[in-house]
Write an enzyme that holds these catalytic residues in place. Structure first.
Site, PDB file in Angstrom:
ATOM      1  N   SER A 102       0.569  -1.726   0.279  1.00 47.85           N
ATOM      2  CA  SER A 102       0.826  -0.205  -0.099  1.00 47.85           C
ATOM      3  C   SER A 102       0.839   1.689  -0.280  1.00 47.85           C
ATOM      4  CB  SER A 102      -1.177  -0.243   1.159  1.00 47.85           C
ATOM      5  OG  SER A 102      -1.973  -1.379   1.322  1.00 47.85           O
ATOM      6  N   GLN A 103       0.253   2.266  -0.733  1.00 56.22           N
ATOM      7  CA  GLN A 103       0.711   3.503  -0.320  1.00 56.22           C
ATOM      8  C   GLN A 103       1.165   3.777   0.758  1.00 56.22           C
ATOM      9  OE1 GLN A 103      -1.839   6.394  -1.612  1.00 56.22           O
ATOM     10  NE2 GLN A 103      -0.645   7.897  -1.540  1.00 56.22           N
TER      11      GLN A 103
END
Ligand code: SAH
Length: 249
Positions: A102-103
């Site tokens: 994920s970011q």
């Protein structure tokens, strides 16, 4: 004198930043954190501080313990070597098998939402690279993380052990059912999107605990929910749109 040290320090930072693309493009591998710091680890340290300041604090994450672990966990050691130059960029990255890490902002935001204390028992569904689990482990939690893809579970187990996260346990299984043996959990984080909140996860959440989960159909956008359990009452609050890989069965 102090002024001169300041100038020298700035010069050093400029040099390391100027060199960093070359170092990164040359495919150098980062040293493990147990090694003596070198100019390469300084490059990642600068990138990490910059990531926290520009991508995470600027979007409103303010829990100092969360910010500090985001400044500490070596994200570049959780991405495949070909993506290392983008390890601290404001985006998710491929980790193989059609999955993503994920970011950074999403990791920090979800972690803050869990409202954790050191020693809390936390379940993660969707180990992926192991980065989110390392962030939870670095906060001093006892982490149980479940990954459905065997190869990713094996890789994450090895990586987390190499980095010394002895408080993180990985299991290859379908996380839809949680992890009964270690329940109840103070907090649950789901990092893949189911199309409904799995009832077994609600059951395994402690009274007063928080669960964060993106919920919705595969592809496109889902809705992030925070689910709380208070005096037997289960409440969920919609926190807006997000985009996650699906929870598969
Ligand atoms: N938290 C991860 C990113 C997760 S990507 C990180 O920090 O890198 C979502 C992960 O959920 C993928 O690795 C995917 O294989 C896994 N997944 C999907 N369905 C699952 C299920 N039913 N049980 C456990 N893991 C699942």
């Amino acid at each position: 004198m102090l002024k001169r040290i300041g100038v020298l320090r700035r010069l050093l930072i400029v040099c390391t930043l100027a060199w960093s693309p070359l170092l990164l493009l040359s495919g150098c591998t980062a040293p493990s954190p147990t090694h003596t710091p070198t100019i390469e680890s300084d490059v990642y340290q600068e990138a990490r501080l910059d990531m926290v300041y520009r991508q995470i604090e600027s979007r409103g994450v303010s829990d100092e313990a969360v910010l500090e672990v985001m400044r500490t966990v070596p994200r570049h050691l959780f991405v495949p070597e070909e993506w290392i130059a983008l390890a601290y960029a404001d985006q998710p990255l491929p980790i193989g098998y059609g999955q993503t890490i994920s970011q950074p902002y999403i990791v920090a935001w979800m972690t803050e939402l869990l409202d954790l204390e050191p020693g809390d028992r936390v379940l993660e569904v969707g180990t992926g690279s192991g980065y989110q689990a390392a962030v939870l482990g670095e906060l001093g939690c006892q982490v149980y993380t479940v990954e459905i893809i065997e190869e990713l579970a094996t890789l994450a187990t090895q990586r987390l052990s190499d980095l010394g996260y002895s408080n993180v346990t990985v299991r290859q299984a379908d996380g839809y059912f949680g992890w009964e043996e270690h329940a109840p959990f103070d907090a649950i984080i789901v990092t893949c999107a189911p199309d409904h909140i799995p009832p077994s996860l609600v059951r395994q959440l402690k009274e007063g605990g928080n669960m964060v989960a993106p919920v919705g159909p595969p592809g496109g956008y889902q809705t992030m929910f925070i689910v709380t359990k208070d005096q037997g009452q289960v409440r969920s609050r919609n926190l807006g749109y997000v985009s996650f890989v699906p929870l598969t069965r």
